[in-house]
Design a protein around this motif. Structure first.
Motif, PDB file in Angstrom:
ATOM      1  N   LEU A 100      27.479  47.875   2.910  1.00  0.00           N
ATOM      2  CA  LEU A 100      28.573  47.241   2.167  1.00  0.00           C
ATOM      3  C   LEU A 100      29.862  48.027   2.388  1.00  0.00           C
ATOM      4  CD1 LEU A 100      29.540  45.113  -0.063  1.00  0.00           C
ATOM      5  CD2 LEU A 100      29.428  47.070  -1.587  1.00  0.00           C
ATOM      6  N   GLY A 108      40.317  44.749  -1.130  1.00  0.00           N
ATOM      7  CA  GLY A 108      39.364  43.871  -1.821  1.00  0.00           C
ATOM      8  C   GLY A 108      38.712  44.557  -3.014  1.00  0.00           C
ATOM      9  N   PRO A 112      41.458  42.747  -6.894  1.00  0.00           N
ATOM     10  CA  PRO A 112      40.877  41.803  -7.878  1.00  0.00           C
ATOM     11  C   PRO A 112      40.596  42.410  -9.254  1.00  0.00           C
ATOM     12  CG  PRO A 112      39.334  42.217  -6.065  1.00  0.00           C
ATOM     13  CD  PRO A 112      40.525  43.048  -5.795  1.00  0.00           C
ATOM     14  N   ILE A 152      50.321  40.864  -1.798  1.00  0.00           N
ATOM     15  CA  ILE A 152      49.394  41.556  -0.899  1.00  0.00           C
ATOM     16  C   ILE A 152      49.442  43.044  -1.201  1.00  0.00           C
ATOM     17  CG2 ILE A 152      48.908  42.164   1.511  1.00  0.00           C
ATOM     18  CD1 ILE A 152      49.906  39.409   2.313  1.00  0.00           C
ATOM     19  N   ARG A 171      23.720  53.460 -14.840  1.00  0.00           N
ATOM     20  CA  ARG A 171      23.214  52.214 -14.235  1.00  0.00           C
ATOM     21  C   ARG A 171      21.727  52.103 -14.489  1.00  0.00           C
ATOM     22  NH1 ARG A 171      25.728  52.985  -8.178  1.00  0.00           N
ATOM     23  NH2 ARG A 171      27.884  53.130  -8.850  1.00  0.00           N
ATOM     24  N   PHE A 177      25.325  47.471 -10.667  1.00  0.00           N
ATOM     25  CA  PHE A 177      26.678  47.787 -11.109  1.00  0.00           C
ATOM     26  C   PHE A 177      26.595  48.739 -12.297  1.00  0.00           C
ATOM     27  CE2 PHE A 177      27.483  43.306  -9.490  1.00  0.00           C
ATOM     28  CZ  PHE A 177      27.994  43.744  -8.279  1.00  0.00           C
TER      29      PHE A 177
HETATM   30  C1  LIG Z   1      26.619  43.345  -3.287  1.00  0.00           C
HETATM   31  C2  LIG Z   1      27.826  44.087  -3.778  1.00  0.00           C
HETATM   32  C3  LIG Z   1      27.667  45.274  -4.479  1.00  0.00           C
HETATM   33  C4  LIG Z   1      28.785  45.956  -4.944  1.00  0.00           C
HETATM   34  N1  LIG Z   1      28.602  47.141  -5.615  1.00  0.00           N
HETATM   35  C5  LIG Z   1      29.646  47.804  -6.090  1.00  0.00           C
HETATM   36  C6  LIG Z   1      29.459  49.020  -6.822  1.00  0.00           C
HETATM   37  O1  LIG Z   1      28.369  49.495  -7.026  1.00  0.00           O
HETATM   38  N2  LIG Z   1      30.579  49.629  -7.294  1.00  0.00           N
HETATM   39  C7  LIG Z   1      31.827  49.143  -7.083  1.00  0.00           C
HETATM   40  O2  LIG Z   1      32.789  49.745  -7.542  1.00  0.00           O
HETATM   41  N3  LIG Z   1      32.035  48.019  -6.369  1.00  0.00           N
HETATM   42  C8  LIG Z   1      30.969  47.343  -5.884  1.00  0.00           C
HETATM   43  N4  LIG Z   1      31.170  46.172  -5.199  1.00  0.00           N
HETATM   44  C9  LIG Z   1      32.541  45.693  -4.953  1.00  0.00           C
HETATM   45  C10 LIG Z   1      33.040  46.172  -3.584  1.00  0.00           C
HETATM   46  O3  LIG Z   1      33.387  47.519  -3.636  1.00  0.00           O
HETATM   47  C11 LIG Z   1      34.315  45.422  -3.153  1.00  0.00           C
HETATM   48  O4  LIG Z   1      35.174  45.391  -4.238  1.00  0.00           O
HETATM   49  C12 LIG Z   1      34.057  44.011  -2.788  1.00  0.00           C
HETATM   50  O5  LIG Z   1      32.994  43.924  -1.902  1.00  0.00           O
HETATM   51  C13 LIG Z   1      35.285  43.357  -2.167  1.00  0.00           C
HETATM   52  O6  LIG Z   1      35.556  43.874  -0.898  1.00  0.00           O
HETATM   53  P1  LIG Z   1      36.145  42.989   0.282  1.00  0.00           P
HETATM   54  O7  LIG Z   1      37.028  43.920   1.065  1.00  0.00           O
HETATM   55  O8  LIG Z   1      35.083  42.301   1.030  1.00  0.00           O
HETATM   56  O9  LIG Z   1      37.067  41.930  -0.473  1.00  0.00           O
HETATM   57  P2  LIG Z   1      36.949  40.340  -0.455  1.00  0.00           P
HETATM   58  O10 LIG Z   1      35.642  39.907  -1.013  1.00  0.00           O
HETATM   59  O11 LIG Z   1      37.324  39.833   0.882  1.00  0.00           O
HETATM   60  O12 LIG Z   1      38.142  40.000  -1.471  1.00  0.00           O
HETATM   61  C14 LIG Z   1      38.022  40.208  -2.850  1.00  0.00           C
HETATM   62  C15 LIG Z   1      39.323  39.699  -3.517  1.00  0.00           C
HETATM   63  O13 LIG Z   1      40.401  40.576  -3.181  1.00  0.00           O
HETATM   64  C16 LIG Z   1      41.475  39.841  -2.602  1.00  0.00           C
HETATM   65  N5  LIG Z   1      42.070  40.734  -1.596  1.00  0.00           N
HETATM   66  C17 LIG Z   1      41.431  41.413  -0.633  1.00  0.00           C
HETATM   67  N6  LIG Z   1      42.288  42.238  -0.003  1.00  0.00           N
HETATM   68  C18 LIG Z   1      43.495  42.051  -0.571  1.00  0.00           C
HETATM   69  C19 LIG Z   1      44.786  42.613  -0.357  1.00  0.00           C
HETATM   70  N7  LIG Z   1      45.016  43.553   0.564  1.00  0.00           N
HETATM   71  N8  LIG Z   1      45.805  42.171  -1.128  1.00  0.00           N
HETATM   72  C20 LIG Z   1      45.604  41.214  -2.070  1.00  0.00           C
HETATM   73  N9  LIG Z   1      44.403  40.652  -2.322  1.00  0.00           N
HETATM   74  C21 LIG Z   1      43.365  41.082  -1.588  1.00  0.00           C
HETATM   75  C22 LIG Z   1      40.861  38.574  -2.054  1.00  0.00           C
HETATM   76  O14 LIG Z   1      41.788  37.507  -2.014  1.00  0.00           O
HETATM   77  C23 LIG Z   1      39.754  38.308  -3.072  1.00  0.00           C
HETATM   78  O15 LIG Z   1      40.253  37.641  -4.199  1.00  0.00           O
HETATM   79  C24 LIG Z   1      30.087  45.460  -4.714  1.00  0.00           C
HETATM   80  C25 LIG Z   1      30.250  44.265  -3.993  1.00  0.00           C
HETATM   81  C26 LIG Z   1      29.139  43.577  -3.531  1.00  0.00           C
HETATM   82  C27 LIG Z   1      29.354  42.308  -2.740  1.00  0.00           C
END
Ligand SMILES: Cc1cc2nc3c(=O)[nH]c(=O)nc-3n(C[C@H](O)[C@H](O)[C@H](O)COP(=O)(O)OP(=O)(O)OC[C@H]3O[C@@H](n4cnc5c(N)ncnc54)[C@H](O)[C@@H]3O)c2cc1C
Length: 260
Positions: A100, A108, A112, A152, A171, A177
Motif C-alpha cells: 500500500l 491522497g 481527504p 490541489i 488497533r 485502522f
Molecule cells: C487498505 C487500506 C489500508 C489503509 N491503512 C491505513 C492505515 O493503517 N493508516 C493510515 O493512516 N492510513 C491508511 N490508509 C490510507 C492511506 O494511507 C491513503 O490515505 C490512501 O490510500 C489514499 O492514498 P492515494 O494516494 O491512493 O489517494 P487516492 O485514493 O487516489 O485519493 C484519495 C483522495 O485524495 C484526493 N487527492 C489525492 N491527491 C490529492 C492532491 N494532491 N490534492 C488534492 N486532492 C488529492 C483524491 O481526490 C481523493 O479524494 C489505508 C488505505 C487503504 C486503501
C-alpha cells in the motif's frame, strides 16, 4: 465500484488545476488506493504523476515533501530516516503494508482528512504546513479546520527541528485502522505538542494541555487534561467510552517517551 470515464496526466500543476475547476466531475487522483473503495463516478481523473511533485528535500531548515510522493519513498528517504530520531519513519511503517505504501501518496493521505489517519496525527504533533495550489501555505492545523473543496495539495512542509516525537496507536490487529492514535513531541525550549486522532474524528491538538505541560511537568494531570479536551465517538472499531478510557493512557505513554 468506482467508475472513471476519462483519465489525464497533466504536465504541470497549473494545467491540473485548470482541469479540476473547469471540467465537471473532475477529481485529482493520488494512486486511487482509497478512492477505489468508494462507489462514485468520476468524469475525469487527474493524475499528478507528471507534475514534478514527487520529491523529498531539505531547504532552509524545512523538509519539503511533494504531494505525489508515495509514502514508501518517503519512508526510505535518508532525510526522513534521520530527523526526529527516526521516529517519523515509524509512523510511515505503521501504515498498513509495504504494498500500500508503495502506491499511496502524501496528497491522497493528507487532503481527504481521513479521521483514522495515522500520519495526520503525527504531523500535527510536529510543526507542519501544507501548501495548496490555490489557497497557498497554511499550518496543517488550520487546513484541517478549513472547508477547502476544489484545490490541489502540492506539498507538505515540516520544520526540521530538534524535537522528540512519540507516536502511539491502539488497533485490534496490525492490519487494521487505529481505534485511537496519539502523538506528542517536545523541543529543546520545552514546547510540547500533543495530538489525538482516530477519535474517530480527525486529529486535534490539545492546546490547554500543551500549555499546562510547558509550565508543570505533571504527566498524569496533563494526560487527563489532553484526553478531556477532545470529543470521542463510536464506530465499528470501538465505542466512545472505550476511546475515552484509553486516551489518557496513550497520552501518558507518549509524554513519557518524549521526556526519556
Ligand atoms: C487498505 C487500506 C489500508 C489503509 N491503512 C491505513 C492505515 O493503517 N493508516 C493510515 O493512516 N492510513 C491508511 N490508509 C490510507 C492511506 O494511507 C491513503 O490515505 C490512501 O490510500 C489514499 O492514498 P492515494 O494516494 O491512493 O489517494 P487516492 O485514493 O487516489 O485519493 C484519495 C483522495 O485524495 C484526493 N487527492 C489525492 N491527491 C490529492 C492532491 N494532491 N490534492 C488534492 N486532492 C488529492 C483524491 O481526490 C481523493 O479524494 C489505508 C488505505 C487503504 C486503501
Amino acid at each position: 465500484m468506482i467508475e472513471i470515464k476519462d483519465y489525464c496526466r497533466p504536465k504541470s500543476v497549473e494545467e491540473a488545476y485548470d482541469k479540476l475547476v473547469n471540467v465537471e466531475g473532475a477529481e485529482v487522483i493520488g494512486s486511487g488506493a482509497f478512492m477505489r473503495l468508494s462507489s462514485r463516478k468520476i468524469n475525469l481523473a487527474i493524475d499528478l504523476q507528471d507534475t514534478g511533485l514527487n520529491y523529498v528535500k531539505l531547504e532552509d531548515g524545512e523538509i519539503k515533501i511533494g504531494s505525489a510522493t508515495p509514502l514508501g519513498s518517503v519512508e526510505k528517504n535518508e532525510i526522513i530516516k534521520e530527523v526526529f530520531d527516526g521516529k517519523l519513519i515509524e509512523v510511515f511503517k505503521a501504515i498498513w503494508s509495504v504494498q500500500l505504501r508503495n502506491i499511496a501518496t502524501i496528497g491522497g493521505t493528507i487532503f481527504p482528512k481521513l479521521g483514522f489517519s495515522d500520519l495526520i496525527t503525527a504531523l500535527l504533533a510536529l510543526n507542519t504546513d501544507v501548501v495548496l495550489f490555490n489557497s497557498g501555505r497554511m499550518p496543517l492545523e488550520v487546513f484541517l479546520e478549513e472547508k477547502i473543496r476544489k484545490d490541489i495539495l502540492t506539498e507538505i512542509i515540516i520544520k526540521k527541528e530538534n524535537r522528540k516525537l512519540s507516536f502511539q496507536y491502539m488497533r485490534n490487529s496490525f492490519y487494521d485502522f487505529s481505534i485511537l492514535n496519539v502523538a506528542a513531541s517536545v523541543d529543546e525550549n520545552e514546547d510540547f505538542r500533543i495530538a489525538i486522532g482516530a477519535r474517530p474524528g480527525i486529529a486535534k491538538l490539545t492546546k490547554k494541555a500543551m500549555e499546562y505541560m510547558k509550565n508543570n511537568k505533571d504527566i498524569d494531570k496533563v494526560s487527563e487534561m489532553a484526553a478531556d479536551e477532545v470529543e470521542y465517538g463510536s464506530n465499528i472499531k470501538g465505542s466512545k467510552e472505550y476511546r475515552k478510557m484509553i486516551a489518557p493512557v496513550m497520552v501518558r505513554r507518549a509524554l513519557e517517551e518524549v521526556l526519556k
